[in-house]
Design an enzyme around this catalytic site. Structure first.
Site, short mmCIF file in Angstrom:
data_model
loop_
_atom_site.label_atom_id
_atom_site.label_comp_id
_atom_site.label_asym_id
_atom_site.label_seq_id
_atom_site.Cartn_x
_atom_site.Cartn_y
_atom_site.Cartn_z
CG HIS A 193 -22.27 -11.67 19.11
ND1 HIS A 193 -22.44 -12.47 20.21
CD2 HIS A 193 -20.93 -11.62 18.90
CE1 HIS A 193 -21.26 -12.90 20.64
NE2 HIS A 193 -20.33 -12.39 19.87
CG ASN A 194 -29.54 -7.75 17.40
OD1 ASN A 194 -29.50 -6.55 17.19
ND2 ASN A 194 -30.57 -8.50 17.04
CG ASP B 69 -33.13 -15.91 23.57
OD1 ASP B 69 -32.25 -15.90 22.69
OD2 ASP B 69 -34.20 -16.53 23.45
CG PHE C 159 -33.51 -4.15 16.62
CD1 PHE C 159 -33.74 -3.37 17.74
CD2 PHE C 159 -33.47 -5.53 16.80
CE1 PHE C 159 -33.92 -3.93 19.00
CE2 PHE C 159 -33.64 -6.11 18.05
CZ PHE C 159 -33.87 -5.30 19.15
N GLY C 160 -35.14 -5.37 13.79
CA GLY C 160 -35.90 -6.62 13.75
C GLY C 160 -37.34 -6.43 13.29
CE1 TYR C 161 -40.06 -11.40 12.49
CE2 TYR C 161 -38.39 -11.39 14.22
CZ TYR C 161 -39.00 -12.01 13.15
OH TYR C 161 -38.57 -13.25 12.74
CG ASP C 162 -38.63 -2.62 16.81
OD1 ASP C 162 -39.23 -3.39 17.58
OD2 ASP C 162 -37.56 -2.07 17.09
P1 ITT Z 1 -27.85 -12.27 20.39
O1 ITT Z 1 -28.26 -13.71 20.58
O2 ITT Z 1 -26.41 -12.10 20.01
O3 ITT Z 1 -28.24 -11.40 21.53
P2 ITT Z 1 -29.85 -12.35 18.29
O4 ITT Z 1 -30.34 -11.33 17.31
O5 ITT Z 1 -29.40 -13.69 17.74
O6 ITT Z 1 -28.68 -11.68 19.12
P3 ITT Z 1 -32.07 -13.60 19.64
O7 ITT Z 1 -31.62 -14.98 19.39
O8 ITT Z 1 -32.60 -13.26 21.00
O9 ITT Z 1 -30.92 -12.54 19.38
O10 ITT Z 1 -33.13 -13.23 18.51
C1 ITT Z 1 -34.23 -12.46 18.76
C2 ITT Z 1 -34.71 -11.83 17.49
O11 ITT Z 1 -36.01 -11.30 17.75
C3 ITT Z 1 -33.82 -10.65 17.14
O12 ITT Z 1 -32.90 -10.99 16.14
C4 ITT Z 1 -34.81 -9.60 16.68
O13 ITT Z 1 -34.91 -9.54 15.33
C5 ITT Z 1 -36.13 -10.01 17.29
N1 ITT Z 1 -36.37 -9.04 18.35
C6 ITT Z 1 -36.03 -9.13 19.66
N2 ITT Z 1 -36.31 -8.00 20.31
C7 ITT Z 1 -36.81 -7.16 19.39
C8 ITT Z 1 -37.26 -5.83 19.43
O14 ITT Z 1 -37.20 -5.11 20.55
N3 ITT Z 1 -37.70 -5.29 18.31
C9 ITT Z 1 -37.75 -5.99 17.17
N4 ITT Z 1 -37.32 -7.24 17.02
C10 ITT Z 1 -36.86 -7.82 18.14
#
Ligand code: ITT
Length: 202
Positions: A16-17, A75, A161-164
Site C-alpha cells: 500500500h506504499n 517488507d 521515499f522514506g529514509y532515502d
Molecule cells: P506495505 O506494508 O503496504 O508494503 P509499508 O510502508 O507499511 O508498506 P513496511 O512495513 O515494509 O512497508 O515499512 C518499511 C518502511 O521502511 C517504509 O515505510 C519505508 O519508509 C522504509 N523503507 C523501505 N524501503 C525503503 C527504501 O528503499 N528507501 C527508503 N525507505 C525505505
C-alpha cells in the site's frame, strides 16, 4: 514441481506504499500484468512478525488468499548499527506522528536523535528488503536483499521515499534521495532481493 512465474502472469502487488509500489513495478519491468492491493481494495494485514521475511510472507499470503491470484509483497526497513538494528521492522512505525500521520522527516529526526543519545560515532546502517511471492492457498517463496551504507544528517535529496535522503550507499557519492532512480534500482536492497527472486522463479 518447480515453482515458476511465466511472463505475462497477473500478479497482485500487495504493498500500500506508493514509493515501494513504483519500485516494484520498475523491477518487474513490464514482464507481468500488475494489479495493486489498493486498486483491489484488499485489507492491510497487521505486521506482527519479528523479521522482514516473516512480514513479507504474511503480506503476500494475505493478498494471495484474498484475491485468488499470485501476490508479491515487500517488507523492508532501515537497520542502524548504533541503535542495535532499530528501527528495523518498525521503520514505518517510527514515522507515525502523535497526530497519526506518516512523516519521514519526523522519522529521520528521530533516528538522528536516538543515535546522538547513544554517544556513538558509528553511522553505519543497512537497508533490508524481503520479497515474498505467494500462490493462493499454496506455496510461498521468500528472499532477502540488503545494501550497506552510512547515514548523513541532514538528509540530502528529494527523490525516492522514506529514509532515502539520509542513506549514502557504500561506494556512492549521492544518497538514495539524490541519485537517479535507475541507479537506485540497480544497487538497492530491493534490487538485490529481486535478483534472487528472478533466479528462483523466472
Ligand atoms: P506495505 O506494508 O503496504 O508494503 P509499508 O510502508 O507499511 O508498506 P513496511 O512495513 O515494509 O512497508 O515499512 C518499511 C518502511 O521502511 C517504509 O515505510 C519505508 O519508509 C522504509 N523503507 C523501505 N524501503 C525503503 C527504501 O528503499 N528507501 C527508503 N525507505 C525505505
Amino acid at each position: 514441481m518447480a515453482l515458476q512465474l511465466e511472463f505475462g502472469t497477473v500478479l497482485v502487488s500487495a504493498t500500500h506504499n506508493p514509493g515501494k509500489a513504483s519500485e516494484i513495478a520498475a523491477l518487474l519491468d513490464g514482464r507481468f500484468e500488475v494489479l495493486t492491493a489498493g486498486a483491489l481494495g484488499l485489507p492491510e494485514p497487521d505486521e506482527v512478525e519479528q523479521t522482514f521475511v516473516g512480514n513479507a510472507v504474511l503480506k503476500a499470503r494475505a493478498a494471495a488468499d484474498a484475491s485468488g491470484r499470485i501476490a508479491i509483497a515487500d517488507d523492508s526497513g532501515l537497520a542502524v548499527a548504533a541503535l542495535g538494528g532499530a528501527p528495523g521492522v518498525l521503520s514505518a512505525r517510527w514515522a507515525e506522528t502523535p497526530e497519526g500521520a506518516r512523516d519521514f522527516a519526523f522519522a529521520m529526526d528521530k533516528v538522528e536523535q536516538a543515535i546522538a543519545r547513544t554517544g556513538s560515532a558509528d553511522r553505519s546502517a543497512r537497508f533490508h528488503s524481503a520479497l515474498a511471492v505467494a500462490w493462493p492457498q499454496g506455496a510461498v517463496v521468500a528472499v532477502e536483499g540488503t545494501v550497506d551504507g552510512t547515514l548523513v544528517f541532514p538528509g540530502r535529496g528529494t527523490r525516492g521515499f522514506g529514509y532515502d535522503p539520509i542513506f549514502l550507499p557504500q561506494g556512492e557519492t549521492e544518497t538514495f534521495g539524490e541519485m537517479d532512480p535507475a541507479r537506485k534500482h540497480a544497487i538497492s536492497h530491493r534490487a538485490v532481493a529481486f535478483a534472487k527472486l528472478r533466479a528462483a522463479l523466472f
